[in-house]
Design an enzyme around this catalytic site. Structure first.
Site, short mmCIF file in Angstrom:
data_model
loop_
_atom_site.label_atom_id
_atom_site.label_comp_id
_atom_site.label_asym_id
_atom_site.label_seq_id
_atom_site.Cartn_x
_atom_site.Cartn_y
_atom_site.Cartn_z
CE LYS A 87 44.55 41.82 53.43
NZ LYS A 87 45.62 42.80 53.48
C1 E4P Z 1 46.31 44.53 56.31
O1 E4P Z 1 45.82 43.49 56.03
C2 E4P Z 1 45.74 45.82 55.86
O2 E4P Z 1 45.72 45.90 54.47
C3 E4P Z 1 46.55 46.93 56.47
O3 E4P Z 1 46.74 46.66 57.83
C4 E4P Z 1 45.98 48.32 56.24
O4 E4P Z 1 46.75 49.22 56.98
P1 E4P Z 1 46.71 50.82 56.75
O5 E4P Z 1 45.39 51.30 57.18
O6 E4P Z 1 47.82 51.33 57.58
O7 E4P Z 1 46.92 51.02 55.25
#
Ligand code: E4P
Length: 218
Positions: A87
């Site tokens: 990522k």
């Molecule tokens: C996933 O890849 C993201 O990091 C995540 O969905 C972020 O979610 P949040 O906005 O609830 O922290």
């Protein structure tokens, strides 16, 4: 539509996996910290433990923000297991890293995407997944689902192979709306996945079927 679970909690990952509908896991540094996982060795072991539960697609985020640092970290993460997807944040160095990982055959998920221009860059750089954060957009009075639809349409126009991974999903309606606009993947908390099960008429109907059965089979 693929379902990913958005957590680093092993028991929640197991529960979603046991339902038989899970296609992957997304984590981020905040989710790892929430589980109390700190230190390079522990973080590495935790990713391995997640990979041992699911069949594929475990997003593991780099911490470095410079090109060389992201490449070094991403290569190390990819060595943990073939299921790892590295990522990478949507910054200039990240775009360069997406392109370089692609050339090395390392799968990537471009994170922290908040507009269509960023999504175009991620696709041009060869990201396997792009993660628009729709819940965080809704939090600031911007239509997150509309962005998912816009990116799906743009990718369709050019046959980009990057998959649209709707992230920051907060509730069941987000997930259903993402399905309506053609998101390839939805990543969400366990409560959203199990929330899809719920309808009061299902519970009432089942109770009635079972009580009628038991009345006739005393
Ligand atoms: C996933 O890849 C993201 O990091 C995540 O969905 C972020 O979610 P949040 O906005 O609830 O922290």
């Amino acid at each position: 539509m693929k379902f990913f679970i958005d957590t680093a909690n092993l028991s929640e990952i197991r529960e979603a996996h046991e339902m038989g509908v899970l296609d992957g896991v997304t984590t981020n540094p905040s989710l790892m910290a929430k589980e109390g996982i700190t230190g390079a060795e522990n973080i590495r072991n935790h990713y391995k433990a997640i990979c041992d539960i699911v069949e594929n697609n475990v997003s593991a985020e780099v911490i470095a923000t410079d090109f060389e640092g992201m490449m070094k970290e991403g290569r190390e993460l990819a060595k943990i297991d073939d299921k790892i997807v590295v990522k990478v944040p949507m910054i200039k160095e990240g775009v360069k890293a997406l392109k370089a990982f692609n050339a090395e055959g390392i799968r990537t998920n471009c994170t922290l995407v908040f507009n269509a221009g960023q999504a175009i860059l991620a696709a041009k750089a060869g990201a396997n997944y792009v993660s628009p954060f729709l819940g965080r957009l809704d939090d600031v009075s911007t239509d997150g689902v509309a962005l998912i639809e816009q990116i799906v349409n743009i990718y369709d126009n050019y046959n980009f192979s990057t998959e649209v991974l709707a992230a920051s999903i907060r509730h069941v309606m987000h997930l259903i709306q993402c399905a309506e606009v053609g998101a390839d993947v939805a990543t969400c908390p366990l409560a959203v996945i199990t929330g899809l099960l719920k309808h009061p008429l299902t519970d009432i109907g089942l109770e009635k079927f079972l009580s009628d059965y038991h009345k006739g089979n005393k």
